[in-house]
Design a protein around this motif. Structure first.
Motif, PDB file in Angstrom:
ATOM      1  N   LEU A  45      34.271  32.079  34.232  1.00 27.29           N
ATOM      2  CA  LEU A  45      35.390  31.928  33.702  1.00 27.29           C
ATOM      3  C   LEU A  45      35.708  32.913  32.568  1.00 27.29           C
ATOM      4  N   ASN A  46      34.671  33.258  31.608  1.00 26.50           N
ATOM      5  CA  ASN A  46      34.854  34.190  30.630  1.00 26.50           C
ATOM      6  C   ASN A  46      35.255  35.450  30.813  1.00 26.50           C
ATOM      7  N   PHE A  47      34.581  35.765  32.360  1.00 27.17           N
ATOM      8  CA  PHE A  47      35.116  37.087  32.859  1.00 27.17           C
ATOM      9  C   PHE A  47      36.492  37.269  33.074  1.00 27.17           C
ATOM     10  N   PHE A  48      36.994  36.180  33.708  1.00 28.94           N
ATOM     11  CA  PHE A  48      38.576  36.105  34.076  1.00 28.94           C
ATOM     12  C   PHE A  48      39.521  36.066  32.993  1.00 28.94           C
ATOM     13  N   ALA A  80      40.089  46.545  28.935  1.00 34.15           N
ATOM     14  CA  ALA A  80      38.804  47.341  29.324  1.00 34.15           C
ATOM     15  C   ALA A  80      37.705  47.039  28.417  1.00 34.15           C
ATOM     16  N   GLU A  81      38.000  47.151  27.091  1.00 29.25           N
ATOM     17  CA  GLU A  81      37.057  46.888  26.064  1.00 29.25           C
ATOM     18  C   GLU A  81      36.549  45.270  26.314  1.00 29.25           C
ATOM     19  N   VAL A 127      30.501  42.243  29.837  1.00 29.49           N
ATOM     20  CA  VAL A 127      29.291  42.700  30.527  1.00 29.49           C
ATOM     21  C   VAL A 127      27.969  43.032  29.403  1.00 29.49           C
ATOM     22  N   ASN A 128      28.519  43.529  28.391  1.00 32.81           N
ATOM     23  CA  ASN A 128      27.481  43.859  27.318  1.00 32.81           C
ATOM     24  C   ASN A 128      26.876  42.425  27.046  1.00 32.81           C
ATOM     25  N   GLY A 129      27.703  41.426  26.719  1.00 32.39           N
ATOM     26  CA  GLY A 129      27.546  40.321  26.209  1.00 32.39           C
ATOM     27  C   GLY A 129      26.777  39.176  27.067  1.00 32.39           C
ATOM     28  N   ASN A 130      26.887  39.340  28.240  1.00 37.46           N
ATOM     29  CA  ASN A 130      26.473  38.600  29.351  1.00 37.46           C
ATOM     30  C   ASN A 130      25.415  39.066  30.208  1.00 37.46           C
ATOM     31  N   LEU A 131      25.049  40.451  30.090  1.00 37.09           N
ATOM     32  CA  LEU A 131      24.308  40.884  31.009  1.00 37.09           C
ATOM     33  C   LEU A 131      22.866  40.389  31.261  1.00 37.09           C
TER      34      LEU A 131
END
Length: 477
Positions: free
Chosen positions: A51-54, A218-219, A225-229
């Motif tokens: 969800l956070n991605f979208f 984009a940021e 991705v940085n926070g959830n990798l």
């Protein structure tokens, strides 16, 4: 009303809402953790990840562009409004359709239902987002605070009720859908005086907002991705249960900054966006960092030294594996305190691309770092890798802030040395208590909290802020 008066008034309402929300969220997590096992938190964490991605694409990055550009044109706002609604339904459909891929990736069938149900929230969020933007732009913090409190109360009541009724992971998801619907209704109801859409839609007329939003989105993608990798890696390579342990540790370790920092950012960014003076932006950044660090550092230090008692007492013995993770991840929060306001500085200078580059560089380093540490040290290694990449990100952010507002590092270090010194003294005394008196049970934990609080407050009154100054500040609020 001056900027300082507006900031104080906004902080008062936002702080009140955040304190209430924090207490309710803390109680909710502590209660449901006694009912729901770590695996369920792992499932919810994966769903939240999707969800956070979208959510990154919400309003095509319009949230900050409307504030930065102080947009008032009804035709442009109407175009943004209709574009957001279309995007909301599109995102909801994509989430629904993506559930099968997520299930296959994690090999967990239960994810299908929770992701599909969660997709319902997107049309609601995207429809009301512009009203939230305008309420924030016009500094209507009281209205925003009231809505947040209503949502928080409803959420805890629904979640706890459903959890004890045997709904397991669905208890969290169903409650989110319902309270999102209520908040959507309230945002529209209380924000309609600021904006009523007209039948107008021309994407060409919002190209400046789109240009601003492209870098912002984009940021956001890179930041996501940085926070959830590490969550992506853990869920796939280590296991759902381990992801649940990591999720609990992460939520606890970042709990102070996720509650206090948004208060400051929500109030400060609309004000900073009106500033055109670079020296004023520098002073604002330093004041925000000073305030955030002074409030957060004692909480984070206390959590570090008492985590073995806190985790078991709040969440139960099943989550004892989260203790060491908390001790490591808490250092990410220390770093976040000094870099969080940098985003507002960049956006205020109309430079969203700079934060995009920060996340890009950080991600390039983070992927091999997490892989190496996960292979060498497992779950603990992933936490260590997270700290290392956060340190690199801090260095890059400092360079960018220096580029935007001029030399600031000497003053910043001078500001944060005081709370760091106070925290070291506080931690030392608590350690001595644990070593020679005790560290097991609620009574000892309460005693440690009292000692830590008394030491930090005492040092603050003597060296940072006198009692008369505190009373004057209270009177101004």
């Amino acid at each position: 009303m001056s900027n300082q008066a507006v900031a104080i008034n906004g902080a008062k309402w936002t702080t009140t809402a955040t304190v209430i929300n924090t207490l309710l969220s803390f109680c909710q997590l502590a209660i449901v953790a006694r009912v729901l096992e770590p695996t369920i938190f792992g499932l919810v964490s994966i769903c939240t990840l999707v969800l956070n991605f979208f959510h990154i694409f919400a309003n095509l990055g319009f949230t900050n562009s409307i504030i930065s550009k102080q947009e008032n044109d009804k035709k442009i706002l109407s175009t943004i409004f209709f574009a957001s609604i279309a995007l909301g339904f599109t995102m909801g459909a994509l989430i629904y359709l993506s559930s099968g891929f997520v299930v296959d990736y994690y090999d967990e069938p239960k994810l299908s239902h929770v992701i599909k149900v969660s997709a319902i929230t997107f049309p609601m969020i995207y429809t009301s987002q512009i009203y939230w933007n305008l309420l924030q732009k016009e500094l209507k913090f009281k209205i925003l605070a009231v809505i947040e409190v209503i949502g928080a109360v409803l959420n805890i009541v629904l979640t706890v009720t459903l959890a004890y009724s045997g709904f397991e992971e669905r208890s969290i998801i169903y409650s989110q859908v319902i309270f999102t619907g209520v908040k959507t209704f309230l945002y529209i109801l209380l924000g309609k005086n600021l904006f009523t859409p007209v039948w107008y839609f021309k994407l060409g007329e919002i190209k400046d907002h789109l240009r601003f939003g492209i870098y912002h989105m984009a940021e956001g993608v890179l930041g996501f991705v940085n926070g959830n990798l590490e969550n992506i890696v853990i869920g796939k390579a280590v296991g759902i249960k381990e992801l649940g342990l990591y999720t609990i540790a992460y939520q606890l370790a970042v709990f102070p900054i996720t509650r206090l920092n948004p208060i400051i950012m929500q109030v400060s960014y609309p004000i900073m966006a009106k500033m055109k003076d670079i020296d004023g932006l520098k002073r604002a950044y330093l004041k925000i960092v000073d305030f955030i660090s002074f409030c957060n550092y004692p909480l984070l230090s206390g959590l570090f030294i008492t985590s073995s008692s806190v985790v078991v007492l709040i969440y139960g013995a099943d989550y004892e594996g989260s203790v060491q993770l908390v001790k490591i991840i808490v250092f990410v929060s220390f770093l976040a305190c000094v870099i969080a306001p940098a985003s507002s500085v960049a956006l205020s200078r109309n430079k969203p691309n700079l934060m995009f580059y920060v996340n890009l560089i950080s991600l390039i380093v983070k992927i091999p770092t997490l892989y190496f540490f996960s292979q060498a040290f497992g779950l603990i290694g992933i936490a260590y890798g997270y700290v290392i990449t956060s340190l690199l990100e801090t260095i890059i952010v400092f360079y960018i802030v220096n580029h935007l507002v001029g030399s600031f590092l000497k003053k910043l270090v001078s500001n944060i040395l005081m709370p760091i010194s106070f925290c070291l003294i506080m931690v030392g005394l608590i350690f001595l208590y644990q070593r020679f008196i005790g560290n097991t049970g609620l009574i000892h934990l309460i005693a440690q909290v009292i000692i830590g609080g008394a030491v930090y407050i005492g040092l603050t009154l003597k060296y940072k802020l006198s009692l008369s100054e505190m009373l004057a500040l209270k009177k101004s609020l």
